[in-house]
Design a protein around this motif. Structure first.
Motif, PDB file in Angstrom:
ATOM      1  N   GLU A  24       0.837  -1.203   0.000  1.00  0.00           N
ATOM      2  CA  GLU A  24       0.000   0.000   0.000  1.00  0.00           C
ATOM      3  C   GLU A  24       0.875   1.258   0.000  1.00  0.00           C
ATOM      4  O   GLU A  24       0.547   2.247  -0.654  1.00  0.00           O
ATOM      5  CB  GLU A  24      -0.935  -0.020   1.218  1.00  0.00           C
ATOM      6  CG  GLU A  24      -2.115   0.929   1.115  1.00  0.00           C
ATOM      7  CD  GLU A  24      -3.017   0.678  -0.099  1.00  0.00           C
ATOM      8  OE1 GLU A  24      -3.152  -0.474  -0.523  1.00  0.00           O
ATOM      9  OE2 GLU A  24      -3.573   1.674  -0.617  1.00  0.00           O
TER      10      GLU A  24
ATOM     11  N   ASP B  83      -7.927 -12.742  -4.245  1.00  0.00           N
ATOM     12  CA  ASP B  83      -6.971 -12.354  -5.287  1.00  0.00           C
ATOM     13  C   ASP B  83      -7.377 -12.950  -6.638  1.00  0.00           C
ATOM     14  O   ASP B  83      -6.526 -13.181  -7.496  1.00  0.00           O
ATOM     15  CB  ASP B  83      -5.562 -12.827  -4.918  1.00  0.00           C
ATOM     16  CG  ASP B  83      -4.510 -12.208  -5.824  1.00  0.00           C
ATOM     17  OD1 ASP B  83      -4.437 -10.984  -5.862  1.00  0.00           O
ATOM     18  OD2 ASP B  83      -3.782 -12.961  -6.510  1.00  0.00           O
ATOM     19  N   GLY B 125      -5.259  -6.105  -6.582  1.00  0.00           N
ATOM     20  CA  GLY B 125      -5.145  -4.657  -6.721  1.00  0.00           C
ATOM     21  C   GLY B 125      -5.993  -4.060  -7.820  1.00  0.00           C
ATOM     22  O   GLY B 125      -6.445  -2.921  -7.733  1.00  0.00           O
ATOM     23  N   LEU B 128     -10.538  -2.290  -8.041  1.00  0.00           N
ATOM     24  CA  LEU B 128     -10.667  -1.019  -7.321  1.00  0.00           C
ATOM     25  C   LEU B 128     -12.108  -0.763  -6.873  1.00  0.00           C
ATOM     26  O   LEU B 128     -12.357  -0.459  -5.703  1.00  0.00           O
ATOM     27  CB  LEU B 128     -10.171   0.124  -8.221  1.00  0.00           C
ATOM     28  CG  LEU B 128     -10.346   1.539  -7.676  1.00  0.00           C
ATOM     29  CD1 LEU B 128      -9.644   1.694  -6.337  1.00  0.00           C
ATOM     30  CD2 LEU B 128      -9.810   2.563  -8.680  1.00  0.00           C
ATOM     31  N   TYR B 131     -13.002  -3.125  -4.156  1.00  0.00           N
ATOM     32  CA  TYR B 131     -12.317  -2.759  -2.915  1.00  0.00           C
ATOM     33  C   TYR B 131     -13.072  -1.636  -2.205  1.00  0.00           C
ATOM     34  O   TYR B 131     -13.287  -1.683  -0.999  1.00  0.00           O
ATOM     35  CB  TYR B 131     -10.878  -2.321  -3.216  1.00  0.00           C
ATOM     36  CG  TYR B 131     -10.252  -1.505  -2.114  1.00  0.00           C
ATOM     37  CD1 TYR B 131      -9.862  -2.110  -0.920  1.00  0.00           C
ATOM     38  CD2 TYR B 131     -10.080  -0.128  -2.250  1.00  0.00           C
ATOM     39  CE1 TYR B 131      -9.314  -1.350   0.110  1.00  0.00           C
ATOM     40  CE2 TYR B 131      -9.537   0.627  -1.230  1.00  0.00           C
ATOM     41  CZ  TYR B 131      -9.155   0.013  -0.049  1.00  0.00           C
ATOM     42  OH  TYR B 131      -8.624   0.755   0.968  1.00  0.00           O
ATOM     43  N   ARG B 156      -4.836  -4.736  -0.116  1.00  0.00           N
ATOM     44  CA  ARG B 156      -4.859  -4.752  -1.583  1.00  0.00           C
ATOM     45  C   ARG B 156      -3.563  -5.308  -2.160  1.00  0.00           C
ATOM     46  O   ARG B 156      -2.471  -4.954  -1.723  1.00  0.00           O
ATOM     47  CB  ARG B 156      -5.078  -3.327  -2.107  1.00  0.00           C
ATOM     48  CG  ARG B 156      -6.389  -2.728  -1.636  1.00  0.00           C
ATOM     49  CD  ARG B 156      -6.525  -1.306  -2.117  1.00  0.00           C
ATOM     50  NE  ARG B 156      -6.688  -1.281  -3.555  1.00  0.00           N
ATOM     51  CZ  ARG B 156      -6.524  -0.186  -4.292  1.00  0.00           C
ATOM     52  NH1 ARG B 156      -6.183   0.950  -3.723  1.00  0.00           N
ATOM     53  NH2 ARG B 156      -6.713  -0.231  -5.590  1.00  0.00           N
TER      54      ARG B 156
END
Lengths: 155, 438
Positions: A24, B83, B125, B128, B131, B156
């Motif tokens: 992060e 993931d 990641g 988005l 998340y 993330r």
């Protein structure tokens, strides 16, 4: 909040002494600097209390970190199986022609970086294009000029 | 009727991303029920339900929980594997986007079973939007004091397929390069921060509230005895109505492909089904009369995998399909184990040679031989995932590979649906010249 403070807030989510905030922190550093420049890596490393080499070793492993400058906008076209089977290549070709750059390149004005990526997890809504990390689904070559125009207008 | 909603129940009628809406349909009622039980009793419930892991391996979730060393003085961790990166899979994404509270409720129940106070949800990641939805659901549930003394942290990822492998995920969660660890020790003994750790897929954990609601015995009656419950099947590729379908396990594959998803569009013929995400052996059209469950797919030599079907029609050149698939695994190989790192490169070289019409028949055997030297020889299954599909293409569509050799070119002559496809590794410029940073 400064980058340093933002990274400390991330570190606080994890047990003391762990490096769990690294991913992060690198993301935050990249957002601040545009890419993970040597300066950005140094700043992130200082905030994490690790070496810049450690940060770079981690950053080189993951596809979402940029180790060289990128454009203001990022266009990523999925070309994995499900998108490929329904015509991702024609979308890639349309972006290449509209932007005047090949996949992996940035437009001369530094506005848009265009690249192909592996599966984004949008296979049922192919072809998937991530524009600045927001998914556009069911993209066909005819949709490409409008997307590019939108990016040009927004910057 | 094979369609039954457990994971996605209620999401068509209400905005279940909002706590009040989820509670209005009985959401979070499973948590006090679970907390009223001892950890031992709760694990017993999970074992009776016989919920098998939805991430790919199909390991019984309750049994996994029973392996946690709860006597350890260290903290116990629950890690949710979000993931999702297997080509063809997009089910976890829908769960997080539409029923995030069901996942959170499942976390709170599963955490109690292993006496964990710390839950980490590792989300890829690239997700988005998902998340953001999940994080705000976590914040909303926490603010409503639903967590008790448990903390849930959403972590993330940063773009690496290998982090879906559980020990690589743990390394990424510890802020390292995500590379698999040698086992033993296994995560239930020594996982995150060297402490006992349970790792489950999103859909596995999000199914747990239904077990509390229905009771383990009732849950175990849904679908086949060996793999009860429902699964969200992702179907994509050359199919009329691609998307996610939540079905009772054991639903016939043909019914999903032809009745629910509308069959093959544009008057084309079915050529191949890759049933569990791109890493599993493919099925030919005469093999699709099979129930969609772990054991039935296992019996015909493939895997349930990530419950993700990629449908391929008759325009596609199987060598190109193999090449595109293998380039992905080559790109994603973490580089730690030689058979996978080097073997996937050799496979790509051989497939490029075959596709270019420059191969000899002996190269087909060499491709098989290279595959055999990758299988089972690395710390994780990524190398195997490169080999399984290609070995099946070579076995079941061998005549197509032979035709490339004999005609000295691709017999599709530019008419394959995958013609000219650009793989990212051809376009990736990831490592600029080394710079010394003082």
């Amino acid at each position: 909040m400064t980058l340093y403070e933002a990274i400390q807030a991330e570190r606080a989510k994890y047990p003391d002494g762990s490096r769990s905030a690294t991913l992060e922190a690198l993301r935050l550093g990249q957002e601040e600097h545009g890419w993970l420049s040597p300066d950005a890596l140094r700043e992130v490393a200082d905030a994490l209390d690790v070496t810049p080499a450690y940060c770079k070793a981690v950053a080189t492993f993951y596809d979402m970190y940029h180790l060289e400058p990128v454009g203001t906008h990022l266009v990523e076209v999925c070309t994995n199986l499900s998108c490929a089977l329904v015509g991702a290549q024609s979308v890639v070709d349309a972006f290449a022609s509209e932007l005047g750059v090949a996949p992996g390149e940035t437009t001369e004005d530094g506005d848009v970086t265009f690249r192909t990526v592996e599966c984004l997890g949008g296979c049922g809504y192919a072809t998937v294009v991530a524009v600045d990390h927001r998914y556009r689904q069911h993209v066909g070559p005819d949709d490409v000029p409008a997307i590019v125009e939108e990016l040009r207008a927004g910057s | 009727m094979p369609v039954r909603e457990v994971l996605l129940a209620g999401a068509d009628d209400r905005d279940l991303t909002r706590l009040a809406e989820y509670q209005a349909i009985g959401g979070y009622a499973g948590v006090p029920k679970a907390l009223a039980l001892s950890s031992d009793a709760l694990i017993e419930v999970l074992q009776t339900a016989n919920l098998r892991g939805r991430g790919g391996a199909g390991f019984p979730m309750g049994r996994k929980a029973s392996l946690i060393d709860r006597s350890s003085p260290k903290p116990k961790y629950l890690v949710v594997n979000a993931d999702e990166s297997e080509p063809g899979a997009f089910k976890d994404r829908e769960v997080m986007a539409r029923v995030p509270h069901r996942l959170i409720e499942g976390c709170l129940i599963a955490a109690h079973a292993i006496e964990s106070k710390d839950v980490y949800i590792f989300i890829r990641g690239e997700y988005l939007a998902e998340y953001e939805i999940l994080q705000s659901a976590v914040d909303e549930a926490r603010a409503a004091n639903l967590f008790g003394d448990v903390e849930i942290t959403v972590h993330r990822g940063a773009g690496a397929y290998i982090c879906g492998e559980e020990t690589a995920l743990l390394d990424a969660l510890e802020g390292k390069r995500g590379q698999p660890r040698p086992r033993p020790p296994f995560p239930p003994v020594q996982g995150l921060y060297d402490a006992p750790t349970q790792i489950n897929n999103v859909c596995t954990i999000a199914t747990v509230p239904a077990i509390m609601e229905l009771g383990a015995a009732e849950f175990a009656k849904i679908g086949p005895e060996s793999s009860p419950g429902t699964a969200i099947f992702s179907i994509s590729g050359n199919i009329a109505r691609p998307g996610n379908y939540e079905l009772v396990l054991g639903t016939p594959m043909r019914e999903l492909i032809y009745d629910l998803a509308g069959g093959i569009p544009d008057g084309r013929e079915l050529k191949c089904v890759i049933p569990g995400g791109s890493s599993v052996p493919a099925l030919s059209p005469d093999e699709i009369d099979v129930p969609l469950d772990y054991d039935s797919l296992g019996k015909i030599g493939t895997f349930f995998g990530a419950a993700s079907l990629i449908i391929v029609d008759d325009r596609c050149c199987m060598v190109q399909l193999a090449l595109r698939s293998t380039k992905f695994y080559m790109h994603e190989s973490c580089g730690k184990c030689t058979p996978c790192r080097e073997g996937t490169r050799w496979m790509v070289q051989l497939l490029e040679k075959i596709e270019a019409g420059e191969a000899e028949l002996s190269d087909l055997d060499l491709l098989d031989n290279v595959g055999a030297r990758i299988l089972g020889r690395s710390l994780c299954a990524l190398g195997d995932f490169a080999v399984y599909p290609v070995a099946s293409y070579l076995k079941k569509w061998r005549s197509e590979f032979v035709a490339h050799v004999e005609q000295g070119c691709c017999p599709y002559g530019g008419a394959s649906s995958l013609d000219g496809i650009v793989a990212p590794l051809d376009a990736h410029r990831h490592h600029p010249g080394l710079e010394v940073i003082a």
